[in-house]
Design a protein around this motif. Structure first.
Motif, PDB file in Angstrom:
ATOM      1  N   LEU A 192     -79.794  47.001 -80.941  1.00  0.00           N
ATOM      2  CA  LEU A 192     -81.124  47.489 -80.588  1.00  0.00           C
ATOM      3  C   LEU A 192     -81.924  46.411 -79.867  1.00  0.00           C
ATOM      4  O   LEU A 192     -82.624  46.687 -78.877  1.00  0.00           O
ATOM      5  CB  LEU A 192     -81.860  47.937 -81.851  1.00  0.00           C
ATOM      6  CG  LEU A 192     -83.299  48.449 -81.677  1.00  0.00           C
ATOM      7  CD1 LEU A 192     -83.357  49.599 -80.686  1.00  0.00           C
ATOM      8  CD2 LEU A 192     -83.873  48.873 -83.028  1.00  0.00           C
ATOM      9  N   LEU A 193     -81.817  45.189 -80.328  1.00  0.00           N
ATOM     10  CA  LEU A 193     -82.513  44.076 -79.687  1.00  0.00           C
ATOM     11  C   LEU A 193     -82.052  43.936 -78.240  1.00  0.00           C
ATOM     12  O   LEU A 193     -82.872  43.681 -77.338  1.00  0.00           O
ATOM     13  CB  LEU A 193     -82.241  42.784 -80.440  1.00  0.00           C
ATOM     14  CG  LEU A 193     -83.086  41.562 -80.092  1.00  0.00           C
ATOM     15  CD1 LEU A 193     -84.543  41.803 -80.435  1.00  0.00           C
ATOM     16  CD2 LEU A 193     -82.578  40.336 -80.823  1.00  0.00           C
ATOM     17  N   GLU A 194     -80.769  44.127 -77.998  1.00  0.00           N
ATOM     18  CA  GLU A 194     -80.244  44.038 -76.632  1.00  0.00           C
ATOM     19  C   GLU A 194     -80.809  45.152 -75.760  1.00  0.00           C
ATOM     20  O   GLU A 194     -81.163  44.945 -74.598  1.00  0.00           O
ATOM     21  CB  GLU A 194     -78.724  44.088 -76.659  1.00  0.00           C
ATOM     22  CG  GLU A 194     -78.056  43.609 -75.384  1.00  0.00           C
ATOM     23  CD  GLU A 194     -78.137  42.099 -75.208  1.00  0.00           C
ATOM     24  OE1 GLU A 194     -77.792  41.601 -74.119  1.00  0.00           O
ATOM     25  OE2 GLU A 194     -78.556  41.397 -76.160  1.00  0.00           O
ATOM     26  N   TYR A 195     -80.910  46.352 -76.335  1.00  0.00           N
ATOM     27  CA  TYR A 195     -81.453  47.481 -75.555  1.00  0.00           C
ATOM     28  C   TYR A 195     -82.915  47.252 -75.197  1.00  0.00           C
ATOM     29  O   TYR A 195     -83.355  47.630 -74.085  1.00  0.00           O
ATOM     30  CB  TYR A 195     -81.318  48.776 -76.365  1.00  0.00           C
ATOM     31  CG  TYR A 195     -81.985  49.957 -75.692  1.00  0.00           C
ATOM     32  CD1 TYR A 195     -81.502  50.472 -74.499  1.00  0.00           C
ATOM     33  CD2 TYR A 195     -83.127  50.542 -76.256  1.00  0.00           C
ATOM     34  CE1 TYR A 195     -82.119  51.555 -73.877  1.00  0.00           C
ATOM     35  CE2 TYR A 195     -83.746  51.618 -75.636  1.00  0.00           C
ATOM     36  CZ  TYR A 195     -83.248  52.119 -74.447  1.00  0.00           C
ATOM     37  OH  TYR A 195     -83.870  53.167 -73.816  1.00  0.00           O
ATOM     38  N   LEU A 196     -83.682  46.652 -76.080  1.00  0.00           N
ATOM     39  CA  LEU A 196     -85.096  46.430 -75.802  1.00  0.00           C
ATOM     40  C   LEU A 196     -85.309  45.548 -74.583  1.00  0.00           C
ATOM     41  O   LEU A 196     -86.359  45.601 -73.942  1.00  0.00           O
ATOM     42  CB  LEU A 196     -85.789  45.828 -77.032  1.00  0.00           C
ATOM     43  CG  LEU A 196     -85.867  46.733 -78.260  1.00  0.00           C
ATOM     44  CD1 LEU A 196     -86.513  45.993 -79.431  1.00  0.00           C
ATOM     45  CD2 LEU A 196     -86.631  48.017 -77.969  1.00  0.00           C
ATOM     46  N   LYS A 197     -84.301  44.727 -74.242  1.00  0.00           N
ATOM     47  CA  LYS A 197     -84.410  43.920 -73.037  1.00  0.00           C
ATOM     48  C   LYS A 197     -84.444  44.779 -71.775  1.00  0.00           C
ATOM     49  O   LYS A 197     -84.944  44.347 -70.728  1.00  0.00           O
ATOM     50  CB  LYS A 197     -83.219  42.959 -72.926  1.00  0.00           C
ATOM     51  CG  LYS A 197     -83.112  41.942 -74.035  1.00  0.00           C
ATOM     52  CD  LYS A 197     -81.852  41.107 -73.878  1.00  0.00           C
ATOM     53  CE  LYS A 197     -81.686  40.099 -75.002  1.00  0.00           C
ATOM     54  NZ  LYS A 197     -80.432  39.302 -74.856  1.00  0.00           N
ATOM     55  N   THR A 198     -83.905  45.979 -71.847  1.00  0.00           N
ATOM     56  CA  THR A 198     -83.787  46.822 -70.644  1.00  0.00           C
ATOM     57  C   THR A 198     -85.047  47.617 -70.358  1.00  0.00           C
ATOM     58  O   THR A 198     -85.161  48.203 -69.274  1.00  0.00           O
ATOM     59  CB  THR A 198     -82.610  47.805 -70.805  1.00  0.00           C
ATOM     60  OG1 THR A 198     -82.941  48.823 -71.772  1.00  0.00           O
ATOM     61  CG2 THR A 198     -81.351  47.094 -71.232  1.00  0.00           C
TER      62      THR A 198
END
Length: 449
Positions: free
Chosen positions: A442-448
């Motif tokens: 989820l943290l990785e997706y928030l970067k997008t």
């Protein structure tokens, strides 16, 4: 004098905007208005700013004394949370500086900040120290024998923010509007109401276009007139607000044109794709969806559900909100959608969320990693530097066991103590249902976003 003091402070309250009937609004003109037009009385002059280093603590003062003018200016910018403009780095984004060298606070003081070494207009200014610059400008004026203005006393009589990047902005608006009638005429003998003082972090301006109502509790219908509240100084008579509508129509267009900055670091596509599924299953109901079928529900979450610090929720009464709703700012009640008694806080859009640390409305959570790990949120933390933390996504911090003793007032505002009133980092516990691996995706997706 008190009215003018608080009027200068209300700068931190809001964005600004408007639309004229005889011409199309101009976003670029809106930006130019904000940085070039002083809507408030000047606060200090260039000579005062150039000499403010002389009242700094001795080690820093000694460093400044041996530096050139450009270095001193940069030291002052960093001390108070100011940033240079992209078109002229020698001028602060956060102040209007006129041809005579007079400095006047503008909306970018709170809504123009820096992340990962880049200045971003519309980004919450998590470094702005309104109390710090006010106190040290006052001392500098005394040193130079210059005349003091009401704003110089503001931090002595009205809370301005216990931490860098947060302010008592909501109460600025309540206080100033209470001195006027619905047509914005000053009322002789009017006084400030009893207020619950608290600090909060400003929202990013690129959220403005997505919303129908503004403020954390979403009580006020969005409109250009309401965004003129920050000019409620005693010197501005009721007609001044009418005269400036065209300016703020342009500013409204400027705010509506802003887009979130893109994350500058690498993104793992596979992890982000898994994170997108997790987000859509667990977060999108409140925060919306993103991508080709983007949708933002502007959902109000009851305070007993979100369970974040309720000082902001308790600070306004239905009477406070109704006073705004029946005033010229809300076209005397003609704009529909006022919420006099909201249930809680409106879940914000998450465009550019990577850039907007610290998190929660009071700025109590330093990184997105801490937001997703409620049990790991630090009770006391301090800024460790200006570098962006790409691992935990947020500001670089030092976790402390307690607030250090003997700090200067400015250094004290670098330390966030979540045990203080209005500073709690509790609530928004929804990520607890996720596994550590899911949180990482989820943290990785928030970067997008």
């Amino acid at each position: 004098m008190m009215e003018r003091i608080v009027a200068i402070l209300i700068l931190l309250l809001l964005p600004c905007g408007l639309i004229a009937e005889d011409r199309a609004p101009n976003p670029q003109a809106g930006y130019e208005h904000l940085i070039n037009t002083p809507y408030l009385p000047p606060y200090f002059d260039q000579e005062t700013f150039d000499n403010v280093w002389k009242v700094w603590p001795k080690p820093l003062r000694d460093q400044a004394e041996g530096a050139d003018a450009d270095t001193r200016r940069q030291m002052a910018f960093e001390r108070y949370g100011l940033t240079g403009r992209s078109e002229d780095p020698t001028k602060p984004l956060q102040y209007v500086v006129d041809q005579k060298g007079n400095w006047t606070l503008n909306c970018f003081s709170c809504h123009g900040g820096q992340v990962d070494g880049k200045t971003v207009p519309g980004l919450p200014n998590n470094r702005f120290d309104f109390a710090g610059i006010t106190d040290e400008i006052r001392l500098t004026k005394a040193l130079l024998g210059k005349r003091l203005v009401p704003t110089d006393y503001s931090s002595l009589v009205f809370p301005m923010g216990d931490n860098k990047g947060t302010t008592n902005a909501v109460n600025f608006g309540v206080a100033l509007l209470s001195l006027r009638d619905a047509d914005l005429n000053l009322v002789p003998g009017a006084s400030f109401p009893k207020m619950l003082h608290h600090d909060m972090e400003p929202p990013p301006w690129w959220h403005f276009a997505k919303k129908e109502n503004i403020y954390l509790d979403g009580f006020a219908p969005k409109g250009h007139r309401g965004l003129l509240q920050f000019t409620l100084v005693k010197e501005n008579k009721a007609q001044a607000f009418r005269d400036r509508e065209d300016d703020f129509r342009d500013v409204y267009a400027y705010l509506s044109s802003l887009e979130a900055p893109k994350y500058p670091g690498p993104i793992d596509p596979a992890k982000a794709d898994r994170g997108r599924i997790i987000f859509n299953n667990h977060c999108s109901e409140c925060h919306g969806t993103y991508g080709d079928k983007a949708d933002y529900p502007e959902r109000m979450v009851p305070i007993d559900v979100v369970k974040t610090d309720r000082a902001r929720f308790d600070s306004l009464t239905p009477a406070h909100r109704q006073a705004y709703g029946q005033s010229w700012f809300n076209t005397h009640g003609q704009q529909k959608g006022l919420i006099a008694d909201p249930e809680g806080y409106v879940a914000p859009p998450l465009d550019g969320v990577w850039a907007t640390a610290p998190y929660l409305h009071n700025g109590s959570v330093p990184t997105l990693w801490h937001l997703l790990h409620p049990g790991e949120r630090p009770q006391v933390w301090r800024w460790k530097g200006l570098a962006y933390d790409h691992q935990q996504m947020g500001i670089s911090v030092e976790v402390l066991n307690e607030v250090p003793q003997g700090l200067s007032s400015i250094d004290r505002r670098e330390v966030f103590d979540t045990s203080r009133f209005g500073k709690s980092a509790t609530g928004h516990d929804f990520p607890n249902v996720l596994s550590d691996a899911e949180k990482e995706d989820l943290l990785e997706y928030l970067k997008t976003l």
